[in-house]
Design an enzyme around this catalytic site. Structure first.
Site, PDB file in Angstrom:
ATOM      1  N   GLU A 143      33.092  44.263  39.433  1.00 55.02           N
ATOM      2  CA  GLU A 143      33.419  42.746  40.498  1.00 55.02           C
ATOM      3  C   GLU A 143      32.305  43.013  41.618  1.00 55.02           C
ATOM      4  OE1 GLU A 143      34.114  40.128  42.448  1.00 55.02           O
ATOM      5  OE2 GLU A 143      35.550  40.137  43.272  1.00 55.02           O
ATOM      6  N   ASP A 164      35.099  43.574  49.905  1.00 57.09           N
ATOM      7  CA  ASP A 164      34.481  43.786  51.345  1.00 57.09           C
ATOM      8  C   ASP A 164      35.906  43.888  52.106  1.00 57.09           C
ATOM      9  OD1 ASP A 164      33.410  42.546  53.922  1.00 57.09           O
ATOM     10  OD2 ASP A 164      33.742  40.458  53.224  1.00 57.09           O
TER      11      ASP A 164
HETATM   12  P1  IMP Z   1      37.058  40.339  49.798  1.00 59.45           P
HETATM   13  O1  IMP Z   1      38.274  39.812  49.261  1.00 59.45           O
HETATM   14  O2  IMP Z   1      37.125  40.023  51.473  1.00 59.45           O
HETATM   15  O3  IMP Z   1      36.615  41.924  49.353  1.00 59.45           O
HETATM   16  O4  IMP Z   1      36.179  39.696  49.485  1.00 59.45           O
HETATM   17  C1  IMP Z   1      35.067  39.366  47.977  1.00 59.45           C
HETATM   18  C2  IMP Z   1      34.948  38.366  48.127  1.00 59.45           C
HETATM   19  O5  IMP Z   1      33.404  37.659  49.218  1.00 59.45           O
HETATM   20  C3  IMP Z   1      33.884  38.855  46.491  1.00 59.45           C
HETATM   21  O6  IMP Z   1      34.399  38.491  45.748  1.00 59.45           O
HETATM   22  C4  IMP Z   1      32.631  37.678  47.688  1.00 59.45           C
HETATM   23  O7  IMP Z   1      32.727  35.916  46.384  1.00 59.45           O
HETATM   24  C5  IMP Z   1      32.685  37.721  48.832  1.00 59.45           C
HETATM   25  N1  IMP Z   1      31.906  38.100  49.592  1.00 59.45           N
HETATM   26  C6  IMP Z   1      31.996  38.743  50.215  1.00 59.45           C
HETATM   27  N2  IMP Z   1      31.190  39.283  51.010  1.00 59.45           N
HETATM   28  C7  IMP Z   1      29.650  38.388  50.103  1.00 59.45           C
HETATM   29  C8  IMP Z   1      28.355  38.532  50.311  1.00 59.45           C
HETATM   30  O8  IMP Z   1      27.624  39.679  51.531  1.00 59.45           O
HETATM   31  N3  IMP Z   1      28.049  37.963  50.773  1.00 59.45           N
HETATM   32  C9  IMP Z   1      28.008  37.000  49.211  1.00 59.45           C
HETATM   33  N4  IMP Z   1      28.897  37.243  48.707  1.00 59.45           N
HETATM   34  C10 IMP Z   1      30.142  37.424  49.921  1.00 59.45           C
END
Ligand code: IMP
Length: 183
Positions: free
Chosen positions: A106, A110
């Site tokens: 990945e 986040d």
């Molecule tokens: P999570 O489910 O919040 O862990 O999100 C993961 C996804 O959010 C990643 O695969 C990215 O597509 C997007 N994402 C989260 N933070 C960023 C960032 O700082 N820049 C670009 N995409 C992000």
């Protein structure tokens, strides 16, 4: 940190990891994966689209000792599903992961919602093992506990682009990871 070989995009406020830093860290991750999976067959699964550039470098950093196969999945953005923490699989695996060692690659973790849901879905298919390798980890932003085994860099809560990461589908091609300038 060494200067990057291309000029920095005007929308980028600060370069966090330039090409040299990325190359070095990915080489280290490749060496670690080579040690951990030596003599085994490894199904490396990239999460589209963000992992594409990281994955292509990471695969080439894994040594001959590992029998590497690759596949991809695409999942819906967490934005619309944050309340439930579940994701929708838009593009599924072509390979059958049952009984195989899997490594999900990945771009960034986040909140952790995407990967905790995706790994749960994939574990239901009974791989022999399943680990996650992420280029970036915003450790302080978790909404659900999730700890990837392999992490390129831990970063603070900033919105970053480049090296596969986008804002509204832009900036994926930048050869470095940088913090986006806010308007
Ligand atoms: P999570 O489910 O919040 O862990 O999100 C993961 C996804 O959010 C990643 O695969 C990215 O597509 C997007 N994402 C989260 N933070 C960023 C960032 O700082 N820049 C670009 N995409 C992000």
């Amino acid at each position: 940190m060494a200067a990057t070989s291309v000029s920095v995009h005007p929308d980028v406020r600060k370069v966090l990891f330039d090409e040299d830093a990325l190359r070095l860290r990915i080489r280290e991750l490749g060496a670690q994966l080579t040690r951990d999976y030596a003599g085994r067959r490894l199904l490396v699964v990239g999460v589209l689209k963000g992992s594409l550039i990281f994955m292509s470098d990471l695969l080439r950093a894994i040594g001959n000792e590992v029998d590497v196969h690759m596949d991809f999945v695409a999942v819906s953005s967490y934005a619309g599903t944050a309340s439930t923490g579940t994701i929708r699989v838009l593009l599924d695996l072509r390979e059958n992961p049952e009984g195989r060692d899997m490594l999900v690659v990945e771009d960034i973790v986040d909140t952790g919602l995407t990967l905790s849901s995706l790994t749960e879905t994939l574990r239901a298919r009974r791989p022999a093992s399943l680990e996650v390798c992420t280029l970036l980890d915003k450790v302080e932003c978790r909404k659900t506990p999730f700890t990837p085994k392999y992490v390129g860099f831990k970063i603070p809560n900033e919105f970053v682009v480049g090296f596969g990461l986008d804002y509204d589908e832009r900036y994926r091609q930048l050869p470095y990871v940088g913090i986006l300038r806010t308007p």
